[in-house]
Scaffold this active site. Structure first.
Site, PDB file in Angstrom:
ATOM      1  N   ASP A  58       0.867  -1.166   0.000  1.00 29.91           N
ATOM      2  CA  ASP A  58       0.000   0.000   0.000  1.00 29.91           C
ATOM      3  C   ASP A  58       0.909   1.224   0.000  1.00 29.91           C
ATOM      4  O   ASP A  58       1.484   1.584   1.037  1.00 29.91           O
ATOM      5  CB  ASP A  58      -0.899   0.000   1.235  1.00 29.91           C
ATOM      6  CG  ASP A  58      -1.856   1.187   1.269  1.00 29.91           C
ATOM      7  OD1 ASP A  58      -1.684   2.127   0.468  1.00 29.91           O
ATOM      8  OD2 ASP A  58      -2.768   1.181   2.120  1.00 29.91           O
ATOM      9  N   TYR A 148     -10.081  14.888  -6.207  1.00 30.07           N
ATOM     10  CA  TYR A 148      -9.414  14.067  -7.227  1.00 30.07           C
ATOM     11  C   TYR A 148      -8.816  14.946  -8.316  1.00 30.07           C
ATOM     12  O   TYR A 148      -7.652  14.770  -8.697  1.00 30.07           O
ATOM     13  CB  TYR A 148     -10.408  13.092  -7.845  1.00 30.07           C
ATOM     14  CG  TYR A 148      -9.824  12.291  -8.984  1.00 30.07           C
ATOM     15  CD1 TYR A 148      -8.984  11.212  -8.729  1.00 30.07           C
ATOM     16  CD2 TYR A 148     -10.084  12.627 -10.317  1.00 30.07           C
ATOM     17  CE1 TYR A 148      -8.422  10.482  -9.764  1.00 30.07           C
ATOM     18  CE2 TYR A 148      -9.527  11.902 -11.355  1.00 30.07           C
ATOM     19  CZ  TYR A 148      -8.702  10.828 -11.080  1.00 30.07           C
ATOM     20  OH  TYR A 148      -8.137  10.111 -12.104  1.00 30.07           O
ATOM     21  N   LYS A 152      -4.792  15.450  -9.460  1.00 32.72           N
ATOM     22  CA  LYS A 152      -4.287  15.214 -10.809  1.00 32.72           C
ATOM     23  C   LYS A 152      -3.677  16.477 -11.403  1.00 32.72           C
ATOM     24  O   LYS A 152      -2.760  16.401 -12.239  1.00 32.72           O
ATOM     25  CB  LYS A 152      -5.393  14.661 -11.705  1.00 32.72           C
ATOM     26  CG  LYS A 152      -5.841  13.263 -11.300  1.00 32.72           C
ATOM     27  CD  LYS A 152      -4.655  12.292 -11.236  1.00 32.72           C
ATOM     28  CE  LYS A 152      -5.056  10.893 -10.854  1.00 32.72           C
ATOM     29  NZ  LYS A 152      -3.909   9.941 -10.850  1.00 32.72           N
TER      30      LYS A 152
END
Length: 252
Positions: A58, A148, A152
């Site tokens: 992870d 999100y 990005k």
């Protein structure tokens, strides 16, 4: 030994990248496949003609990242390509998404990507490549996908700056900015909200996006955008105010 490192290799774009790299590039001694799901990584071994070394990690956890760092230190490989494809998104209004999910996107999409890149770069020789999975969501703010899209935007900005910094070493960095891609990504993303219908109309296939990304990387392009709709969207975000585009998206 010459190797390729792929994060997020258990599914989606990462898995597809591992498959295509194994098929298209000669001289690769091993693929180091990194993801949380060990069983999926073991299945990948049966799908590619190159030895796969599995790292069930992870990457949002520093202790797990240290496992990869230690392997690099012990093996001293020649990393010909790094594909950072680990990441996830959650659809929904900021504050409605659980806090752990919002901060988790930042940890995996930004912190882990930056950390893995940092630890791998010392092992990359001239003419090697870095491919960072960004998104067309990076082109402008995305209400309902705010965290999100912001992560990005970080990936895109970081990758373009890194590409400029590494040119003197002969290492090229490509940020891949697809629109919606038909993968398991939306199985996770839509647990907290629904994707707008117009995004479903531009859904791309992972193998096509990856194929173009690898080609653009070999050509030394700093950004790879798949498909006419996303290229048109990129141009619109450059010539129209983001406030106007956000209003239009809201009405749709």
């Amino acid at each position: 030994m010459k190797i390729v490192i792929v994060t997020g290799a258990s599914s989606g774009m990462g898995r597809e990248a591992a498959i295509q790299l194994a098929d298209r590039f000669s001289g690769i001694g091993e693929i180091w496949a990194v993801a949380r799901r060990a069983k999926r990584l073991e299945e990948l071994k049966e799908q590619v003609p190159v030895p796969v070394r599995v790292f069930p990690l992870d990457l949002s956890l520093e202790a797990d990242r240290n496992v990869l760092a230690q392997a690099l230190k012990e093996e001293q490989p020649e990393v010909r390509m790094l594909v950072n494809a680990a990441g996830y998104g959650k659809i929904g209004a900021a504050g409605d998404i659980p806090l752990e999910e919002e901060t988790g996107m930042v940890r995996l999409n930004c912190e882990a990507l930056c950390a893995v890149t940092h630890m791998v770069l010392p092992y990359m020789p001239k003419n090697s490549r870095v491919i960072q999975l960004a998104s067309s969501a990076a082109f402008m703010p995305q209400p309902g996908f705010a965290v999100y899209a912001a992560t990005k935007a970080f990936v895109l900005s970081y990758s373009r700056a890194l590409n400029a910094e590494l040119k003197k070493r002969g290492i090229l960095v490509t940020a891949v900015c697809p629109g919606p891609v038909k993968t398991e990504f939306f199985d996770v993303a839509e647990t907290t909200g629904k994707m707008p219908f117009y995004k479903e109309l531009t859904m791309a296939r992972a193998e096509n996006v990856v194929r173009k990304a690898l080609r653009d990387s070999m050509m030394g392009k700093e950004v790879s955008i798949y498909g006419l709709p996303m290229n048109a969207f990129f141009v619109l975000t450059k010539i129209l105010p983001h406030r106007l585009l956000i209003q239009i998206a809201g009405k749709l």
